[in-house]
Design an enzyme around this catalytic site. Structure first.
Site, PDB file in Angstrom:
ATOM      1  N   ASP A  23      -0.858 -12.215   1.228  1.00  0.00           N
ATOM      2  CA  ASP A  23      -2.325 -12.196   1.180  1.00  0.00           C
ATOM      3  C   ASP A  23      -2.927 -13.097   2.255  1.00  0.00           C
ATOM      4  O   ASP A  23      -3.945 -12.777   2.861  1.00  0.00           O
ATOM      5  CB  ASP A  23      -2.817 -12.639  -0.206  1.00  0.00           C
ATOM      6  CG  ASP A  23      -4.190 -12.076  -0.539  1.00  0.00           C
ATOM      7  OD1 ASP A  23      -4.679 -11.234   0.234  1.00  0.00           O
ATOM      8  OD2 ASP A  23      -4.767 -12.470  -1.558  1.00  0.00           O
ATOM      9  N   HIS A 215      -6.058 -15.253  -9.572  1.00  0.00           N
ATOM     10  CA  HIS A 215      -6.015 -15.120  -8.112  1.00  0.00           C
ATOM     11  C   HIS A 215      -7.456 -15.221  -7.600  1.00  0.00           C
ATOM     12  O   HIS A 215      -8.264 -14.332  -7.858  1.00  0.00           O
ATOM     13  CB  HIS A 215      -5.397 -13.748  -7.801  1.00  0.00           C
ATOM     14  CG  HIS A 215      -5.293 -13.402  -6.352  1.00  0.00           C
ATOM     15  ND1 HIS A 215      -4.079 -13.350  -5.696  1.00  0.00           N
ATOM     16  CD2 HIS A 215      -6.230 -13.057  -5.426  1.00  0.00           C
ATOM     17  CE1 HIS A 215      -4.281 -12.985  -4.431  1.00  0.00           C
ATOM     18  NE2 HIS A 215      -5.577 -12.803  -4.250  1.00  0.00           N
ATOM     19  N   CYS A 248     -10.451 -10.345   2.964  1.00  0.00           N
ATOM     20  CA  CYS A 248     -10.375  -9.035   2.319  1.00  0.00           C
ATOM     21  C   CYS A 248     -11.041  -8.036   3.261  1.00  0.00           C
ATOM     22  O   CYS A 248     -12.180  -8.242   3.667  1.00  0.00           O
ATOM     23  CB  CYS A 248     -11.085  -9.064   0.971  1.00  0.00           C
ATOM     24  SG  CYS A 248     -11.257  -7.431   0.221  1.00  0.00           S
ATOM     25  N   ASN A 257      -7.537 -17.234   0.185  1.00  0.00           N
ATOM     26  CA  ASN A 257      -7.132 -17.643  -1.161  1.00  0.00           C
ATOM     27  C   ASN A 257      -7.444 -19.118  -1.344  1.00  0.00           C
ATOM     28  O   ASN A 257      -7.518 -19.870  -0.373  1.00  0.00           O
ATOM     29  CB  ASN A 257      -5.621 -17.481  -1.324  1.00  0.00           C
ATOM     30  CG  ASN A 257      -5.156 -16.042  -1.183  1.00  0.00           C
ATOM     31  OD1 ASN A 257      -4.569 -15.666  -0.184  1.00  0.00           O
ATOM     32  ND2 ASN A 257      -5.440 -15.248  -2.175  1.00  0.00           N
TER      33      ASN A 257
HETATM   34 ZN    ZN Z   1      -6.337 -11.731  -2.610  1.00  0.00          ZN
END
Ligand code: ZN
Length: 320
Positions: A23, A215, A248, A257
């Site tokens: 991620d 998350h 994203c 994150n």
């Molecule tokens: Zn994520």
């Protein structure tokens, strides 16, 4: 060091899942070399991480940064005590991950709304729940474990607010497939602590005894507060990314994150054990900052821990 004693006196242990190799990196424009991804995994392990999302098995045209998934898996450190997670969106990805022989756990993703599910993985929200169940089943059939993340649990970049009942229904349906846990993801970084506390509590009750993982993305600065709210409400596992890298593709301006070192600092200071070494995480941050040729978002990565080692020894000297 009196590390054992320290742990003994602590009441709670939170498990951290390091997601920086997947991620964290997947939305970075810079093409990170496979060897650097492997070094990142190695540094995470060295800092105490025992569950790491190492890559995703998706269409390389859609996510070029993850095109080396097989190469990453081939050279992962051989560690019996570390669980390697491969993120997959469908059965084809699951087959690829299983075929590497190096992935221990499949991570599946269900999306809370139809529009986001279509954009992210070309299926409806219900379709994504079905895919999750199939992926978890195939993981179990092949001797792996499966886990699922409900993306956009707290808000959708296309449809706005997401009904809590919808998330509960999805979690209940996925739980029947037997994952090791279910995660609530604030994919675009819109959650607030009150919402987090409410939804984690409700999902925990719905899927008990399965654990809840969380998350968070720190897009609007609520990341750490949300982690704290989630833990207070009984979530026991937190996804984090060294340096706080990430974003994203469907949420313009989405930040990374929550940073591993920021969360570890907060929990350490609050007397909650994570098994991670803050100083090694800060070193990893500096190294990763060099690889990415930019300063990373993590705040503790910049400021360092507290108290500094020399302050500690001063105090010890005074006490002696
Ligand atoms: Zn994520």
């Amino acid at each position: 060091m009196s590390e054992k004693l320290y742990t003994k006196s602590r009441k709670r242990v939170i498990e951290m899942v390091e997601v920086s190799p997947r991620d964290g990196l997947q939305n970075e424009k810079r093409d990170v070399a496979t060897i650097d991804k492997l070094a990142l995994v190695g540094r995470a392990i060295d800092a105490g991480s025992r569950r790491i999302e190492v890559t995703s098995f998706v269409n390389p045209r859609a996510v070029p940064q993850m095109a080396d998934a097989d190469a990453v898996c081939a050279d992962l450190p051989e560690r019996d005590d570390v669980i390697y997670i491969g993120l997959v969106m469908n059965m084809r990805g699951a087959e690829r991950a299983i075929a590497t022989g190096r992935i221990d756990q499949l991570g599946a993703v269900a999306v809370s709304t139809d529009q986001f599910a279509m954009a992210n993985q070309g299926q409806t929200s219900d379709g994504s729940v079905e895919a999750c169940r199939d992926i978890i089943a195939s993981a179990k059939e092949t001797g792996l474990t499966g886990q699922a993340t409900i993306a956009a649990s707290f808000g959708c970049p296309f449809e706005g607010e997401v009904e809590e009942d919808r998330v509960i229904a999805m979690a209940t349906a996925i739980a029947e497939a037997g994952p090791v846990e279910i995660a609530l993801a604030d994919t675009i970084g819109v959650a607030n602590p009150a919402h987090v506390e409410r939804l984690v509590t409700r999902v925990r009750e719905a899927i008990d005894p399965l654990p809840v993982r969380v998350h968070f993305h720190n897009t609007r600065g609520t990341g750490l507060a949300n982690v704290w709210a989630a833990i207070s409400a009984g979530a026991s596992i937190v996804d984090t990314s060294i340096g706080g890298l990430g974003g994203c593709p469907f949420a313009p301006g989405a930040a990374g994150n929550v940073a591993t070192e920021d969360v570890v600092y907060m929990l350490d200071r609050a007397g909650i054990a994570t098994g991670l070494d803050l100083e090694k995480l800060i070193e990893a941050n500096r190294w990763l900052s060099g690889v990415m040729e930019k300063e990373l978002p993590a705040m503790v990565g910049r400021a360092g821990g507290f108290p500094k080692p020399d302050m500690k020894s001063k105090r010890e000297r005074t006490n002696a």
